[in-house]
Design an enzyme around this catalytic site. Structure first.
Site, PDB file in Angstrom:
ATOM      1  N   SER A 109     -10.521  -2.128  -7.574  1.00 14.01           N
ATOM      2  CA  SER A 109      -9.578  -1.362  -6.765  1.00 14.01           C
ATOM      3  C   SER A 109      -8.481  -0.791  -7.646  1.00 14.01           C
ATOM      4  O   SER A 109      -8.175  -1.330  -8.718  1.00 14.01           O
ATOM      5  CB  SER A 109      -8.971  -2.264  -5.680  1.00 14.01           C
ATOM      6  OG  SER A 109      -8.126  -1.526  -4.822  1.00 14.01           O
ATOM      7  N   ASP A 110      -7.892   0.298  -7.177  1.00 14.43           N
ATOM      8  CA  ASP A 110      -6.754   0.875  -7.877  1.00 14.43           C
ATOM      9  C   ASP A 110      -5.852   1.565  -6.857  1.00 14.43           C
ATOM     10  O   ASP A 110      -6.343   2.139  -5.876  1.00 14.43           O
ATOM     11  CB  ASP A 110      -7.196   1.876  -8.943  1.00 14.43           C
ATOM     12  CG  ASP A 110      -6.064   2.179  -9.915  1.00 14.43           C
ATOM     13  OD1 ASP A 110      -5.801   1.326 -10.776  1.00 14.43           O
ATOM     14  OD2 ASP A 110      -5.435   3.238  -9.786  1.00 14.43           O
ATOM     15  N   THR A 111      -4.547   1.482  -7.085  1.00 16.20           N
ATOM     16  CA  THR A 111      -3.561   2.061  -6.181  1.00 16.20           C
ATOM     17  C   THR A 111      -2.647   3.006  -6.941  1.00 16.20           C
ATOM     18  O   THR A 111      -2.205   2.685  -8.050  1.00 16.20           O
ATOM     19  CB  THR A 111      -2.721   0.953  -5.508  1.00 16.20           C
ATOM     20  OG1 THR A 111      -3.599   0.089  -4.769  1.00 16.20           O
ATOM     21  CG2 THR A 111      -1.687   1.538  -4.555  1.00 16.20           C
TER      22      THR A 111
END
Length: 199
Positions: free
Chosen positions: A72-74
């Protein structure tokens, strides 16, 4: 039911927030952080950026685990500009000063590599912040919380007092959109609620 202490997912991230969010829906994980170049590519939009990193992390983590693997990446996005983690106090103050009194987008990409292949999604959430004084920004920096946070703030922490409202997924702003993540996990055969809910 699955042994609640037995991992059912590999998490390709060192983020304690993502681990806690997965634990909140009864998904125990083994943590397998990956080291990737997280630079934005030329002409790459924010949504494409977070999806690419999420997929790359899931693929890289899956090489070290037999379990389905989540990456995941934000990214915090203001006026089409991706705001990363602040390098220092001055950059953190500039970021919060720019976000104050305005709305911005938080984009979170999630990818899960498993029996169904590589599945991914990108979730956009709009965050509206109240005006923030220079004194508050300095005091917030002094807490140490903004140091490793995208955009220089943590919605689940002390910066919650700056957030007037959000439109979308609160958990996505924290680091993992649970509604969409649960759907991906189910498609990959990962049980939820410590095995009480299986695909």
């Amino acid at each position: 039911m699955t042994d609640p202490s037995s991992p059912v997912l590999c998490l390709a991230s060192a983020s304690p927030r993502r681990r806690e969010l997965l634990a909140s829906i009864g998904v125990p994980v083994v943590v397998q952080p990956v080291d990737l170049d997280e630079a934005v590519q030329h002409d790459e939009g924010a949504a494409d950026y977070v999806r690419r990193l999420a997929r790359d992390k899931a693929r890289a983590g899956s090489r070290h685990s037999t379990l389905p693997t989540l990456g995941s990446d934000t990214a915090v996005v203001l006026d089409s500009e991706i705001l990363g983690k602040p390098r220092d106090r001055e950059q953190a103050a500039a970021m919060l000063g720019a976000l104050a009194g305005r709305s911005h987008e938080v984009l979170t990409g999630v990818a899960v590599a498993g029996p169904a292949g590589l599945l991914d999604v990108c979730v956009a959430t709009r965050v509206v912040m109240r005006p923030i004084s220079a004194y508050e920004i300095a005091a917030y920096w002094a807490t140490g919380e903004p140091v490793d946070k995208a955009g220089g703030y943590a919605i689940q922490g002390l910066a919650a007092v700056f957030v007037e409202r959000i439109e979308g997924s609160h958990s996505a702003v924290v680091g993992l959109p649970l509604f969409e993540t649960a759907a991906l996990l189910t498609r990959q055969g990962v049980p939820l609620w410590n095995g009480a809910v299986s695909p």
